[in-house]
Design an enzyme around this catalytic site. Structure first.
Site, short mmCIF file in Angstrom:
data_model
loop_
_atom_site.label_atom_id
_atom_site.label_comp_id
_atom_site.label_asym_id
_atom_site.label_seq_id
_atom_site.Cartn_x
_atom_site.Cartn_y
_atom_site.Cartn_z
N ASP A 31 42.47 38.38 47.07
CA ASP A 31 41.41 37.46 47.50
C ASP A 31 40.28 38.25 48.16
O ASP A 31 40.45 38.72 49.29
CB ASP A 31 42.01 36.44 48.47
CG ASP A 31 41.14 35.20 48.64
OD1 ASP A 31 40.01 35.20 48.14
OD2 ASP A 31 41.60 34.25 49.27
N ASP A 32 39.16 38.41 47.48
CA ASP A 32 37.98 39.10 48.02
C ASP A 32 38.19 40.61 48.11
O ASP A 32 37.85 41.24 49.11
CB ASP A 32 37.59 38.58 49.41
CG ASP A 32 37.30 37.09 49.45
OD1 ASP A 32 37.30 36.46 48.39
OD2 ASP A 32 37.09 36.58 50.56
N CYS A 71 35.95 31.82 45.48
CA CYS A 71 37.40 31.78 45.25
C CYS A 71 37.84 30.72 44.24
O CYS A 71 38.40 31.03 43.20
CB CYS A 71 38.12 31.56 46.57
SG CYS A 71 37.79 32.83 47.82
N ASP A 262 39.78 37.90 42.83
CA ASP A 262 39.03 36.72 42.38
C ASP A 262 37.52 36.93 42.47
O ASP A 262 36.76 36.41 41.67
CB ASP A 262 39.46 35.46 43.14
CG ASP A 262 39.28 35.55 44.65
OD1 ASP A 262 38.90 36.63 45.16
OD2 ASP A 262 39.51 34.54 45.34
N ASN A 263 37.08 37.68 43.47
CA ASN A 263 35.65 37.98 43.61
C ASN A 263 35.50 39.16 44.56
O ASN A 263 36.49 39.70 45.06
CB ASN A 263 34.85 36.77 44.12
CG ASN A 263 35.43 36.11 45.34
OD1 ASN A 263 35.93 34.99 45.27
ND2 ASN A 263 35.40 36.79 46.48
#
Length: 475
Positions: A31-32, A71, A262-263
């Protein structure tokens, strides 16, 4: 004995190969997590030995992109193979944001279940509705403790049926409270002084971290990056535990493992933007059936490609028209495959109050961004606004944030055109340069064609084009 899946071979009447020929598949989504904090992507400070080993044994993509640096929106693309503007997945699903995927969409776990797979998820979900993104098993574990998460997956790993495991960490996302006291205290990124059971705490000194060029080299920024690094190292340990569980279960040789984020990193200038630090991400794929190892693949791929690719790995028959992405299994073993030099991105919202739709086409070295709401001030995610990294510049009245002027970050041109071969930091906008007028025209045409092909409602904003306007009574 594990038998090779021959993609495109003879399928059963159900449209899939036999269960004995189906590999297990692990999709590990952090996540991130940006490309900036992985040893195998060139960072000599960060400690990520298990993910680095995955790159040595598999394929490391150098030009892999999410299609929306947010997200929930990104995760919808990962599990549907379609851009969020076509599925209703415009932004965050939780609390008052409440964006939700259309009920008619067929997601990856549902399709794999029909093909005989046990589907299981652990950690962050951030999708809706559950009827669209339904998994057979939902495993319980602390999403900040990837070692605990890996332990929770052992029952799935040790079963006889082929499995699809969707393993999603909360790390290295920023953690509450987003507004620290004092204001210049670094966010914890989920780290705890007492640590986590089964995890060796790996701490970093602010002086040692590498500050990416899009960020300001300040003490608050360095302190936050040190916390971010610690969170990433926790991910790596859990990933190592998961790999060890596969080995002990005798599943290493018939399990495909994919690692992505995700990003981009949760700092201004990356997450929620479509600049390279927000959308260009790590992607490592290990298919144990491949003879060659340690391949560096320069193909441009996006997260829209993941669902058709994973279905192809599983031997599931589908029509290419079912998805906006395409299968990249056929080019895994190559370094610079032909026909893979163009990608698209589509961002609409992050939080509900952050309306700032952007569309992107990347063609070779050129990248065009269309800021559809360009007359608005660029909106901040609540956690990024409160970040000491941003506040240290904002409170001091600084003119620059990294290499970009603050005014240019907040107020953007309608079109941004960059030559990434000469301007990797996306600073020199060529959209008004007469020498690039033909490039601008061509990429605008491609962008509109992409929107029409993927049924993007925002296409109406090209000179009030109503070619997609409905009757108002459709589904």
């Amino acid at each position: 004995m594990y038998r090779l899946v021959l993609l495109g071979f003879v399928f059963c009447t159900s449209g899939i190969v036999s269960a004995a020929d189906q590999p297990n598949i692990v999709l590990f989504v952090s996540d991130d997590h940006g490309m900036d904090a992985l040893g195998c992507y060139g960072n000599p400070i960060i400690k990520t030995p298990h993910l680095d080993q995955l790159a040595k044994e598999g394929v490391r993509f150098t030009q892999a992109y999410c299609t929306s640096a947010s997200c929930a929106a990104s995760r919808s693309v990962i599990l549907t193979g379609k851009f969020g503007h076509a599925t209703g997945s415009y932004g965050h699903v939780h609390d008052y944001h409440h964006f939700s995927t259309f009920e008619s969409v067929k997601s990856l776990p549902v399709l794999l279940n029909k093909a005989g797979y046990t589907t299981a998820r652990v950690g962050k979900y951030h999708l809706a509705p559950e009827s669209v993104y339904k998994f057979d098993r939902v495993l319980s574990a602390d999403p900040r403790n990837t070692v605990e998460m890996a332990t929770a997956c052992e029952g799935v790993i040790n079963q006889e049926r082929p499995f699809f495991l969707y393993f999603c960490t909360d790390d290295p996302h920023r953690d509450a409270p987003f507004q620290p006291e004092p204001w210049d205290a670094p966010n914890s990124f989920g780290n705890r002084e007492q640590g986590f059971p089964g995890v060796d705490t790996v701490k970093y000194k602010p002086a040692d971290v590498i500050v990416p060029p899009f960020l300001p080299d300040t003490q608050p920024c360095r302190e936050e990056l040190a916390e971010y690094y610690q969170s990433v190292s926790r991910i790596d340990q859990g990933f190592g535990k998961l790999v060890e569980s596969l080995r002990k279960a005798g599943k290493s040789d018939n399990t495909i493992v994919i690692y992505i984020s995700d990003n981009g990193i949760a700092f201004p200038g990356a997450k929620t933007t479509v600049y390279e630090p927000g959308v260009k991400l790590p992607c490592i794929v290990k298919d144990p059936r491949m003879k060659n190892q340690g391949i560096v693949n320069n193909a441009m791929i996006t997260w829209a490609d993941l669902t058709p690719t994973i279905l192809s790995f599983a031997g599931v028959k589908y029509s290419a028209s079912d998805f906006h992405g395409r299968n990249f299994t056929t080019i895994l073993g190559e370094t610079s495959p032909k026909g893979w030099n163009e990608i698209y991105a589509s961002h609409n919202f992050h939080e509900l109050t952050m309306y700032y739709p952007m569309r992107v086409v990347r063609e070779g070295k050129f990248k065009l961004i269309w800021n559809i709401a360009w007359r608005l001030e660029y909106p901040f995610a609540s956690d990024l606004w409160a970040a000491s990294t941003w506040q240290s510049v904002y409170r001091s009245g600084g003119e620059t944030f990294g290499k970009r002027k603050v005014k240019d970050y907040l107020f953007r041109a309608e079109f941004e055109l960059y030559d990434l071969s000469k301007d990797v930091d996306e600073i020199q906008n060529l959209a008004t340069d007469e020498d690039h007028a033909d490039v601008l025209k061509r990429l605008k045409g491609k962008l509109k064609a992409f929107q029409l092909k993927t049924k993007d409602p925002w296409v109406i904003l090209w000179d009030h084009d109503d070619s997609m306007q409905g009757t108002g009574v459709g589904l």
